[in-house]
Design a protein around this motif. Structure first.
Motif, PDB file in Angstrom:
ATOM      1  N   HIS A  81     -33.422 -47.829 -61.104  1.00 19.23           N
ATOM      2  CA  HIS A  81     -34.438 -47.606 -60.076  1.00 19.23           C
ATOM      3  C   HIS A  81     -34.024 -46.583 -59.032  1.00 19.23           C
ATOM      4  O   HIS A  81     -34.851 -46.148 -58.224  1.00 19.23           O
ATOM      5  N   ALA A  82     -32.754 -46.214 -58.992  1.00 20.85           N
ATOM      6  CA  ALA A  82     -32.267 -45.300 -57.948  1.00 20.85           C
ATOM      7  C   ALA A  82     -32.688 -43.864 -58.270  1.00 20.85           C
ATOM      8  O   ALA A  82     -32.783 -43.478 -59.433  1.00 20.85           O
ATOM      9  N   PRO A  83     -32.931 -43.064 -57.235  1.00 16.82           N
ATOM     10  CA  PRO A  83     -33.278 -41.661 -57.462  1.00 16.82           C
ATOM     11  C   PRO A  83     -32.043 -40.837 -57.826  1.00 16.82           C
ATOM     12  O   PRO A  83     -30.905 -41.246 -57.564  1.00 16.82           O
ATOM     13  N   CYS A  84     -32.276 -39.663 -58.423  1.00 19.74           N
ATOM     14  CA  CYS A  84     -31.198 -38.755 -58.803  1.00 19.74           C
ATOM     15  C   CYS A  84     -30.795 -37.887 -57.612  1.00 19.74           C
ATOM     16  O   CYS A  84     -31.646 -37.478 -56.832  1.00 19.74           O
ATOM     17  N   GLY A  85     -29.514 -37.573 -57.510  1.00 18.30           N
ATOM     18  CA  GLY A  85     -29.100 -36.590 -56.512  1.00 18.30           C
ATOM     19  C   GLY A  85     -27.815 -36.967 -55.807  1.00 18.30           C
ATOM     20  O   GLY A  85     -27.487 -38.144 -55.663  1.00 18.30           O
ATOM     21  N   MET A  86     -27.099 -35.928 -55.366  1.00 19.34           N
ATOM     22  CA  MET A  86     -25.797 -36.101 -54.716  1.00 19.34           C
ATOM     23  C   MET A  86     -25.686 -35.129 -53.550  1.00 19.34           C
ATOM     24  O   MET A  86     -26.219 -34.024 -53.610  1.00 19.34           O
ATOM     25  N   LEU A  87     -24.918 -35.518 -52.548  1.00 22.33           N
ATOM     26  CA  LEU A  87     -24.583 -34.584 -51.471  1.00 22.33           C
ATOM     27  C   LEU A  87     -23.524 -33.605 -51.970  1.00 22.33           C
ATOM     28  O   LEU A  87     -22.775 -33.909 -52.894  1.00 22.33           O
ATOM     29  N   GLY A  88     -23.427 -32.459 -51.287  1.00 20.73           N
ATOM     30  CA  GLY A  88     -22.397 -31.522 -51.709  1.00 20.73           C
ATOM     31  C   GLY A  88     -21.927 -30.550 -50.639  1.00 20.73           C
ATOM     32  O   GLY A  88     -20.820 -30.010 -50.736  1.00 20.73           O
ATOM     33  N   LEU A  89     -22.756 -30.322 -49.621  1.00 26.39           N
ATOM     34  CA  LEU A  89     -22.456 -29.220 -48.703  1.00 26.39           C
ATOM     35  C   LEU A  89     -21.102 -29.343 -48.016  1.00 26.39           C
ATOM     36  O   LEU A  89     -20.403 -28.346 -47.833  1.00 26.39           O
ATOM     37  N   GLU A  90     -20.731 -30.546 -47.626  1.00 25.95           N
ATOM     38  CA  GLU A  90     -19.515 -30.690 -46.826  1.00 25.95           C
ATOM     39  C   GLU A  90     -18.252 -30.804 -47.668  1.00 25.95           C
ATOM     40  O   GLU A  90     -17.148 -30.821 -47.120  1.00 25.95           O
ATOM     41  N   THR A  91     -18.413 -30.897 -48.980  1.00 28.23           N
ATOM     42  CA  THR A  91     -17.236 -31.085 -49.832  1.00 28.23           C
ATOM     43  C   THR A  91     -17.049 -29.989 -50.879  1.00 28.23           C
ATOM     44  O   THR A  91     -16.007 -29.943 -51.525  1.00 28.23           O
ATOM     45  N   VAL A  92     -18.039 -29.121 -51.044  1.00 30.68           N
ATOM     46  CA  VAL A  92     -17.979 -28.206 -52.194  1.00 30.68           C
ATOM     47  C   VAL A  92     -16.792 -27.247 -52.131  1.00 30.68           C
ATOM     48  O   VAL A  92     -16.143 -26.986 -53.155  1.00 30.68           O
ATOM     49  N   LEU A  93     -16.473 -26.743 -50.964  1.00 30.30           N
ATOM     50  CA  LEU A  93     -15.337 -25.812 -50.890  1.00 30.30           C
ATOM     51  C   LEU A  93     -14.049 -26.525 -51.303  1.00 30.30           C
ATOM     52  O   LEU A  93     -13.267 -26.010 -52.109  1.00 30.30           O
ATOM     53  N   ALA A  94     -13.849 -27.726 -50.762  1.00 28.75           N
ATOM     54  CA  ALA A  94     -12.628 -28.464 -51.083  1.00 28.75           C
ATOM     55  C   ALA A  94     -12.598 -28.871 -52.553  1.00 28.75           C
ATOM     56  O   ALA A  94     -11.541 -28.839 -53.196  1.00 28.75           O
ATOM     57  N   VAL A  95     -13.750 -29.245 -53.104  1.00 30.19           N
ATOM     58  CA  VAL A  95     -13.796 -29.619 -54.520  1.00 30.19           C
ATOM     59  C   VAL A  95     -13.486 -28.395 -55.387  1.00 30.19           C
ATOM     60  O   VAL A  95     -12.734 -28.480 -56.368  1.00 30.19           O
ATOM     61  N   THR A  96     -14.023 -27.254 -54.995  1.00 30.50           N
ATOM     62  CA  THR A  96     -13.765 -26.025 -55.749  1.00 30.50           C
ATOM     63  C   THR A  96     -12.281 -25.667 -55.700  1.00 30.50           C
ATOM     64  O   THR A  96     -11.672 -25.329 -56.728  1.00 30.50           O
ATOM     65  N   ASP A 103     -26.691 -28.167 -55.081  1.00 29.47           N
ATOM     66  CA  ASP A 103     -27.817 -29.068 -55.328  1.00 29.47           C
ATOM     67  C   ASP A 103     -27.711 -30.285 -54.400  1.00 29.47           C
ATOM     68  O   ASP A 103     -28.001 -31.424 -54.799  1.00 29.47           O
ATOM     69  N   HIS A 104     -27.273 -30.021 -53.174  1.00 30.49           N
ATOM     70  CA  HIS A 104     -27.180 -31.054 -52.130  1.00 30.49           C
ATOM     71  C   HIS A 104     -28.501 -31.822 -52.073  1.00 30.49           C
ATOM     72  O   HIS A 104     -29.530 -31.260 -51.723  1.00 30.49           O
ATOM     73  N   ALA A 105     -28.454 -33.092 -52.450  1.00 30.96           N
ATOM     74  CA  ALA A 105     -29.688 -33.875 -52.581  1.00 30.96           C
ATOM     75  C   ALA A 105     -29.538 -35.219 -51.882  1.00 30.96           C
ATOM     76  O   ALA A 105     -29.148 -36.216 -52.485  1.00 30.96           O
ATOM     77  N   PRO A 106     -29.820 -35.222 -50.585  1.00 27.54           N
ATOM     78  CA  PRO A 106     -29.627 -36.464 -49.822  1.00 27.54           C
ATOM     79  C   PRO A 106     -30.653 -37.531 -50.189  1.00 27.54           C
ATOM     80  O   PRO A 106     -31.820 -37.224 -50.444  1.00 27.54           O
ATOM     81  N   HIS A 107     -30.190 -38.763 -50.258  1.00 27.81           N
ATOM     82  CA  HIS A 107     -31.084 -39.910 -50.419  1.00 27.81           C
ATOM     83  C   HIS A 107     -30.627 -41.003 -49.474  1.00 27.81           C
ATOM     84  O   HIS A 107     -29.431 -41.278 -49.369  1.00 27.81           O
ATOM     85  N   ALA A 108     -31.569 -41.627 -48.810  1.00 26.43           N
ATOM     86  CA  ALA A 108     -31.241 -42.704 -47.877  1.00 26.43           C
ATOM     87  C   ALA A 108     -30.524 -43.818 -48.633  1.00 26.43           C
ATOM     88  O   ALA A 108     -30.819 -44.071 -49.807  1.00 26.43           O
ATOM     89  N   PRO A 109     -29.577 -44.471 -47.966  1.00 30.32           N
ATOM     90  CA  PRO A 109     -28.779 -45.512 -48.640  1.00 30.32           C
ATOM     91  C   PRO A 109     -29.613 -46.574 -49.336  1.00 30.32           C
ATOM     92  O   PRO A 109     -29.264 -47.011 -50.431  1.00 30.32           O
ATOM     93  N   GLU A 110     -30.730 -46.967 -48.741  1.00 29.61           N
ATOM     94  CA  GLU A 110     -31.506 -48.045 -49.374  1.00 29.61           C
ATOM     95  C   GLU A 110     -32.087 -47.614 -50.717  1.00 29.61           C
ATOM     96  O   GLU A 110     -32.402 -48.441 -51.558  1.00 29.61           O
ATOM     97  N   HIS A 111     -32.208 -46.313 -50.908  1.00 24.12           N
ATOM     98  CA  HIS A 111     -32.695 -45.858 -52.208  1.00 24.12           C
ATOM     99  C   HIS A 111     -31.576 -45.766 -53.237  1.00 24.12           C
ATOM    100  O   HIS A 111     -31.770 -46.038 -54.415  1.00 24.12           O
ATOM    101  N   LYS A 112     -30.390 -45.395 -52.788  1.00 21.01           N
ATOM    102  CA  LYS A 112     -29.267 -45.286 -53.724  1.00 21.01           C
ATOM    103  C   LYS A 112     -28.638 -46.638 -54.029  1.00 21.01           C
ATOM    104  O   LYS A 112     -27.997 -46.806 -55.066  1.00 21.01           O
ATOM    105  N   GLU A 113     -28.818 -47.606 -53.124  1.00 24.11           N
ATOM    106  CA  GLU A 113     -28.202 -48.923 -53.349  1.00 24.11           C
ATOM    107  C   GLU A 113     -29.086 -49.816 -54.203  1.00 24.11           C
ATOM    108  O   GLU A 113     -29.144 -51.023 -54.013  1.00 24.11           O
ATOM    109  N   GLN A 114     -29.806 -49.230 -55.114  1.00 22.30           N
ATOM    110  CA  GLN A 114     -30.614 -50.014 -56.033  1.00 22.30           C
ATOM    111  C   GLN A 114     -29.911 -50.050 -57.387  1.00 22.30           C
ATOM    112  O   GLN A 114     -28.884 -49.419 -57.581  1.00 22.30           O
ATOM    113  N   ALA A 115     -30.529 -50.808 -58.283  1.00 22.37           N
ATOM    114  CA  ALA A 115     -30.051 -50.764 -59.665  1.00 22.37           C
ATOM    115  C   ALA A 115     -30.145 -49.317 -60.149  1.00 22.37           C
ATOM    116  O   ALA A 115     -31.030 -48.569 -59.734  1.00 22.37           O
ATOM    117  N   TRP A 116     -29.201 -48.939 -61.013  1.00 20.84           N
ATOM    118  CA  TRP A 116     -29.147 -47.560 -61.532  1.00 20.84           C
ATOM    119  C   TRP A 116     -30.527 -47.098 -62.017  1.00 20.84           C
ATOM    120  O   TRP A 116     -30.975 -45.994 -61.722  1.00 20.84           O
TER     121      TRP A 116
END
Lengths: 309, 440
Positions: free
Chosen positions: B320-335, B305-318
């Motif tokens: 007001h910030a949109p939902c979503g997280m990156l995952g593609l580059e870390t999922v294998l290592a996290v698994t 569910d790799h869900a990129p959001h530009a920093p200015e959108h994520k750096e808001q109050a909780w």
């Protein structure tokens, strides 16, 4: 340990709270002087950063700041750069660049005060963040209770009403439990969030069963609009089951105190005659608010310079 | 490309499709695997200590293009995918314009082909403009290869629309993937309803909101004999519902994200909105249930569910910030870190969840193995032990909202090969046209 910021009642232990209340006692006299001012924060700049409308809290902080001789800036989001689309972060960075010493923040979003600390060096005082915390309200309530009873420890306190939407409830319950009071949270299940027992409080839905054993009955503001989201059917029914009226006042022990953080919805959580009853400490809460906010500003900002005042 | 000839030597070949798990050489000739065994031909690439697995397959990503290019593009997202070990990803339809017609499907396919990092299998919208009211032209999208439809991020609320979509999609035996969320229960919701939401003053997001829709969709799919995919399973209740449905033969598949098996709602402490996601991070009990569901086969795939959001959108109050997280580059290592090195899954099971399983659930041919002569050479080689620290600033994604930023993880992708061509070599991107063996 107090500071560097005041964000959350959970950050204050009993010793810190006692220090704040003791210090506030000293400041209460300032209001009685012909010249209501001490030079404690002379040359310090405090910004009241209000993203959400508030009259009572902002005025209380502003009076506290002015009585301490701080330079005061009022920033209200309406009609400001925020209305033009400036982000919260950019507003914070702007204030940081201007070099204010403390920021008193009110924001509609839970956590905003804590987020602000990431971007500024100034001391941050949380004046209410969303449905999270309102620590100076809790401190002034503790002050008012201690002033009336001489202690907080061991008192039986009910916090009644809309807990789920209330930053005041979170702060007040934490503060009371930290100071050793026995707290019962009362309200309809729709207005009580889950896992309340982790706060160290009891939970009841029956106000009448709780009233006779109380030292303090703390009523939360219940917004009439909540009935439109089915938290309760009508404000009339809410008042009948969980409101404090004259009949219930008669059941309350004579020595018991009634507190309310304001603004009151007379006729919903409290009837007019109860609000004006002699054991209602609501106006005392307001005047104590100034002394408590002076105390907090002094303890966070005054430091050694403050000692000479 | 017919000149391509190289051999990964001494790799541990983990290939769930063939059941192989042994040390072997893998010979790649042209765009195909030529041999697996003791053969060694052409350029020798030492893979001693590395795992060779079929290229990873992600059923659930947001590449944001068209319309959200400030956060991600097809090129940047697929580059991130290749660095993460992926050879195929399935981008969701919530772009602007919405991928609810052939034009956007073709645009995304062309952009991905031009970038050359990774195959894409676009997911079409179920309803026009994701509005939940009128069916999109599923048939015209199916005609150019789309076999899964989702209004991801916009749960289908109407049971009637959902039932019709499931029935209509049977024409092509296509899959309906419904973001499971009963919207009236989550209006204004900010965080899983529980101790953390109560303490932090964030409006509660009850687990029932997910489970109610899963129940409804399972009943509808069962009655119709239609194919249903349950995305981002986040609650213990959902795991149990899917488990029971599978046991009685419902044609259902399910995926779980790395954040839902690795993180809990305690991450909201501090209010860093990088931790705000839909569905929300849940409790320890939910994490345990998702892990158990992966281990026993209830959950078929790990999807980011790799869900990129530009920093200015994520750096808001909780709030007001949109939902979503990156995952593609870390999922294998996290698994590997959270599930394999902890003994929840075997290495072969992890590869199954990240490659073979997702390829199978979506009928994606040529990916997910087997690693066998004549098969397309879609491979990932990773070091299962290497430790590294995530630095969000160095990710290939255009966005930075990775919740594992700063974490030390165990397991690192070295090479990704797409039809015989390196898309990632020694952990670095190889652009199309760059000589493949440049750093050999």
């Amino acid at each position: 340990m107090i500071g560097p910021d005041l964000l959350d009642m959970a950050d204050l232990d009993a010793e810190a709270i006692t220090t704040i209340l003791d210090t506030a006692e000293g400041f209460k006299d300032v209001a009685l002087r012909p010249i209501k001012k001490v030079p404690t924060l002379r040359g310090r700049t405090v910004c009241n950063l209000f993203f959400e409308d508030s009259t009572r809290t902002r005025i209380s902080f502003e009076i506290a700041e002015k009585r301490l001789s701080a330079d005061v800036i009022n920033f209200s989001a309406k009609g400001s750069s925020v209305a033009k689309g400036e982000s919260f972060k950019d507003t914070a960075l702007t204030l940081q660049a201007m070099g204010v010493d403390a920021i008193v923040i009110r924001h509609a979003a839970s956590g905003a005060a804590q987020q602000l600390t990431r971007w500024v060096d100034a001391r941050v005082l949380n004046a209410g963040d969303g449905t999270h915390q309102h620590p100076t309200q809790a401190l002034l309530d503790l002050y008012t209770i201690r002033e009336r009873f001489g202690r907080v420890e061991g008192l039986e306190v009910a916090v009644v009403g809309d807990v789920v939407h209330s930053r005041v409830a979170r702060s007040v319950c934490q503060g009371l439990v930290t100071m050793g009071a026995h707290v019962t949270v009362v309200g309809p299940p729709t207005l009580l969030p889950p896992a309340l027992e982790t706060w160290g409080v009891r939970v009841s839905h029956d106000l009448d069963a709780v009233l006779p054993g109380l030292d303090v009955c703390y009523l939360l503001r219940v917004q009439r609009e909540r009935m439109h989201a089915q938290f309760f059917p009508t404000s009339r029914e809410y008042a009948r089951i969980w409101g404090l009226d004259a009949d219930r006042l008669a059941v309350l022990p004579e020595h018991a105190a009634i507190l309310h953080p304001g603004p009151m919805n007379r006729g919903v959580e409290i009837t007019a005659d109860v609000a004006d009853a002699p054991n209602a400490l609501i106006t005392e809460q307001v005047s104590n608010g100034i002394a408590v906010r002076m105390s907090v500003l002094y303890l966070l900002l005054g430091g050694e310079e403050g000692a000479e005042a | 490309m017919s000149s391509t000839l190289f051999t990964f030597t001494g790799a541990r070949v983990v290939d769930p499709a063939s059941g192989r798990d042994e040390i072997a050489n893998v010979v790649v000739e042209g765009d195909r695997i030529a041999a697996v065994g003791e053969d060694s031909r052409g350029l020798r690439i030492d893979a001693d200590g590395l795992v060779a697995a079929p290229g990873l397959v992600d059923l659930h990503v947001h590449l944001r293009e068209p319309g959200g290019e400030d956060a991600e593009t097809v090129a940047s997202g697929t580059r991130a995918a290749a660095l993460g070990g992926f050879t195929a990803v399935c981008p969701m339809a919530n772009t602007q314009p919405v991928c609810d017609h052939v034009g956007v499907v073709e645009q995304v396919l062309r952009l991905a082909r031009d970038a050359g990092h990774c195959d894409v299998y676009p997911v079409g919208a179920i309803t026009r403009d994701l509005a939940g009211a009128e069916l999109a032209e599923l048939g015209s999208m199916a005609a150019i290869g789309v076999n899964c439809f989702s209004d991801d991020g916009h749960p289908v609320q109407s049971a009637q629309v959902m039932r019709r979509a499931l029935a209509y999609a049977k024409t092509w035996d296509a899959i309906i993937c419904n973001h499971s969320e009963e919207a009236t229960l989550t209006a204004g919701a900010q965080l899983n309803e529980g101790e953390a939401s109560t303490r932090l003053g964030l409006a509660g997001w009850p687990h029932e909101a997910e489970e109610i829709v899963v129940v409804r969709d399972l009943i509808l799919a069962e009655g119709l004999g239609a194919r249903l995919h349950v995305p981002h399973v986040s609650t213990a209740g959902t795991v149990e519902l899917v488990r029971a449905a599978k046991a009685r033969g419902v044609r259902v598949t399910a995926e779980a994200t790395p954040h839902h098996f690795a993180l809990t709602d305690a991450r909201a402490e501090g209010y860093d909105a990088v931790n705000k996601v839909n569905p929300p991070l849940r409790t320890d009990a939910d994490v345990a249930a998702v892990r158990a569901g992966l281990a026993d086969g209830t959950i078929d795939a790990i999807a980011t569910d790799h869900a990129p959001h530009a920093p200015e959108h994520k750096e808001q109050a909780w709030l007001h910030a949109p939902c979503g997280m990156l995952g593609l580059e870390t999922v294998l290592a996290v698994t590997l870190t959270e599930l394999v090195h902890t003994g929840v899954l075997t290495l072969a099971q992890a590869v199954e969840k990240l490659s073979t399983g997702p390829a199978r659930t979506r009928d994606i041919a040529g990916h997910g193995g087997p690693i066998a002569p004549g098969q397309p050479a879609n491979l990932v080689l990773f070091d299962p032990e290497a430790r590294w620290r995530v630095d969000a600033a160095k990710l290939a994604s255009r966005s930075r909202n990775n919740p594992f930023d700063g974490a030390e993880l165990r397991g690192q992708v070295l090479h990704t090969v797409l039809r015989g061509r390196f898309t990632t070599r020694d952990g670095e991107t190889v652009e199309v046209g760059e000589p493949a063996g440049a750093r050999a």
